[in-house]
Design a protein around this motif. Sequence first.
Motif, short mmCIF file in Angstrom:
data_model
loop_
_atom_site.label_atom_id
_atom_site.label_comp_id
_atom_site.label_asym_id
_atom_site.label_seq_id
_atom_site.Cartn_x
_atom_site.Cartn_y
_atom_site.Cartn_z
N ASP A 1 0.82 -1.21 0.00
CA ASP A 1 0.00 0.00 0.00
C ASP A 1 0.86 1.26 0.00
OD1 ASP A 1 -2.09 -1.75 0.12
OD2 ASP A 1 -2.46 -1.49 2.27
N ALA A 2 2.01 1.19 0.68
CA ALA A 2 2.93 2.33 0.69
C ALA A 2 3.48 2.58 -0.72
CB ALA A 2 4.08 2.08 1.66
N ALA A 3 3.84 1.51 -1.42
CA ALA A 3 4.34 1.66 -2.80
C ALA A 3 3.27 2.24 -3.71
CB ALA A 3 4.81 0.31 -3.33
N LEU A 4 2.04 1.78 -3.52
CA LEU A 4 0.93 2.31 -4.32
C LEU A 4 0.72 3.80 -4.05
CD1 LEU A 4 -2.34 0.55 -5.12
CD2 LEU A 4 -2.46 2.81 -4.07
N ALA A 5 0.72 4.18 -2.77
CA ALA A 5 0.54 5.58 -2.42
C ALA A 5 1.67 6.44 -2.99
CB ALA A 5 0.48 5.74 -0.90
N TRP A 6 2.89 5.93 -2.92
CA TRP A 6 4.02 6.67 -3.47
C TRP A 6 3.87 6.87 -4.97
CZ3 TRP A 6 7.57 9.97 -2.46
CH2 TRP A 6 8.71 10.09 -3.25
N GLY A 7 3.44 5.83 -5.68
CA GLY A 7 3.22 5.95 -7.11
C GLY A 7 2.14 6.96 -7.44
N ALA A 8 1.08 6.97 -6.65
CA ALA A 8 0.00 7.94 -6.87
C ALA A 8 0.48 9.36 -6.64
CB ALA A 8 -1.17 7.62 -5.94
N TYR A 9 1.28 9.56 -5.60
CA TYR A 9 1.82 10.89 -5.30
C TYR A 9 2.74 11.37 -6.43
CZ TYR A 9 5.28 14.14 -3.41
OH TYR A 9 6.14 15.20 -3.24
N GLU A 10 3.67 10.52 -6.86
CA GLU A 10 4.60 10.91 -7.92
C GLU A 10 3.86 11.31 -9.19
OE1 GLU A 10 8.85 8.74 -7.68
OE2 GLU A 10 7.16 7.43 -8.19
N ALA A 11 2.87 10.50 -9.57
CA ALA A 11 2.13 10.77 -10.79
C ALA A 11 1.31 12.06 -10.67
CB ALA A 11 1.21 9.60 -11.12
N ALA A 12 0.74 12.29 -9.49
CA ALA A 12 -0.09 13.48 -9.30
C ALA A 12 0.72 14.75 -9.42
CB ALA A 12 -0.78 13.42 -7.93
N ILE A 13 1.88 14.81 -8.77
CA ILE A 13 2.66 16.05 -8.84
C ILE A 13 3.26 16.24 -10.23
CG2 ILE A 13 3.10 16.09 -6.36
CD1 ILE A 13 5.98 15.21 -6.96
N ALA A 14 3.54 15.12 -10.92
CA ALA A 14 4.04 15.25 -12.29
C ALA A 14 2.98 15.84 -13.19
CB ALA A 14 4.49 13.88 -12.81
N ARG A 15 1.73 15.39 -13.03
CA ARG A 15 0.63 15.95 -13.83
C ARG A 15 0.43 17.43 -13.56
NH1 ARG A 15 -1.93 10.93 -12.48
NH2 ARG A 15 -3.04 11.95 -10.76
N MET A 16 0.60 17.82 -12.30
CA MET A 16 0.37 19.21 -11.92
C MET A 16 1.56 20.12 -12.21
SD MET A 16 -1.79 18.89 -8.37
CE MET A 16 -0.79 17.65 -7.57
N GLY A 17 2.73 19.51 -12.43
CA GLY A 17 3.93 20.32 -12.63
C GLY A 17 4.49 20.86 -11.33
N VAL A 18 4.26 20.13 -10.24
CA VAL A 18 4.75 20.52 -8.92
C VAL A 18 6.04 19.77 -8.63
CG1 VAL A 18 4.26 20.50 -6.44
CG2 VAL A 18 2.43 20.97 -8.08
N PRO A 19 7.11 20.45 -8.23
CA PRO A 19 8.36 19.74 -7.92
C PRO A 19 8.21 18.94 -6.63
CG PRO A 19 8.56 22.07 -7.37
CD PRO A 19 7.25 21.92 -8.07
N PRO A 20 8.92 17.82 -6.51
CA PRO A 20 8.87 17.04 -5.26
C PRO A 20 9.38 17.86 -4.09
CG PRO A 20 9.94 15.79 -7.03
CD PRO A 20 9.80 17.20 -7.52
N ASP A 21 8.86 17.56 -2.91
CA ASP A 21 9.31 18.23 -1.69
C ASP A 21 10.67 17.67 -1.31
OD1 ASP A 21 9.77 19.32 0.77
OD2 ASP A 21 7.89 18.62 1.69
N PRO A 22 11.73 18.48 -1.32
CA PRO A 22 13.06 17.96 -0.99
C PRO A 22 13.17 17.50 0.45
CG PRO A 22 13.12 20.35 -1.15
CD PRO A 22 11.76 19.92 -1.63
#
Length: 364
Positions: free
Chosen positions: A285-306
């Motif tokens: 479930d953690a891997a799934l959530a991480w994948g959802a987060y990465e894809a969402a910010i990529a779609r929005m054009g938001v940089p990852p939180d360092p």
Amino acid sequence: LRQLDLELDDVRAALSWLRVRGDVQQLGRLAAALARYCTHRGLLSEGRRWIADAHALGAGADPLLAAKLLRADGLLAGELGQLAEAVSALRQAADIYRARSDDRNLAQVLGGLSHAEQSRGHLEAATEAAIEARQLARGQGDVRSEASAAGNLALIALRAGRFAEAEAGIAEAIELFRRAGDHHGAIIGLGNLGEVARKRGNSEAAGKQFVEALVAARKLGAIDLEGWALANLASWRVEVGDLDGAAGELAAGLEKLAAAEDSMAAAAAIDTAAVILAHRSRFADAALAWGAYEAAIARMGVPPDPQSMTEAAVAAARDELGEPEFERFRAAGAALSIADAIKVVVSGLSDPVTTVYGHDDGAQ
């Protein structure tokens, strides 16, 4: 807001009637005026549809009406996480107001533009817009726009690690928002003060600020703010080791953010959920959530939180599952919409035993 809640059916009927009549002026004005209400009531997509209807009737032929609609559409698009569209609309509105020397409206548009550019990680453009907005707002005596500009500049300082400057700027913004009667802006400031305290390592002060923001959001009755405040408080609880408290608050916050259509805050909350799930040995479930987060910010054009807490949790999930399985669940998460990802993650947070994707990843 509460009065509009009572009259919403009548307002929708009026909008439909104006659209059928082809009354572009009245439809455009009403649609633009409803934008802020829509941001607080989870009606972002609906608000954009009414604005699109006005544009379809020829609102662009009137520059002032076009500017109002572009400004409103930029606000709604930004809240939905459609940042490129938000920036485009707000820049077009700014060009119209600048050409007409309308400094008051220009200051308001630049405040929104600064926020959208900052969300994209374009800090130079965000700073330039905020500085100009503050100068124009002061010249016009527009306290609310000055507050917005001060808040934007403070958040830019926070991103750069200038904590004292950020804290002073946020405190100034809160005072100005309160003077302007903008409770929503003041509550955001309270939450942002909590973020400053957290990044300075003052956990106790951060927790108090996050709780104060949540109490104020609930009193105001704004679901977007309550969801955001719950997610902030949950993230803080993860840092202090209260995973059970964090899980409950995060699940509640995500449900409110889904109702508010607040995609950016929801994505950040899903990132936090990955940490909680990994700590509970819910590695799939953690891997799934991480994948959802990465894809969402990529779609929005938001940089990852360092400074995200997720890296260690993701590494643990990868080690436990093995690379092929980890990538399978990560890809499954990436394929989900924000709304569907929230449903899956909330299910996982609410059930400390059963994995939500039917994978036995070691939870006891």
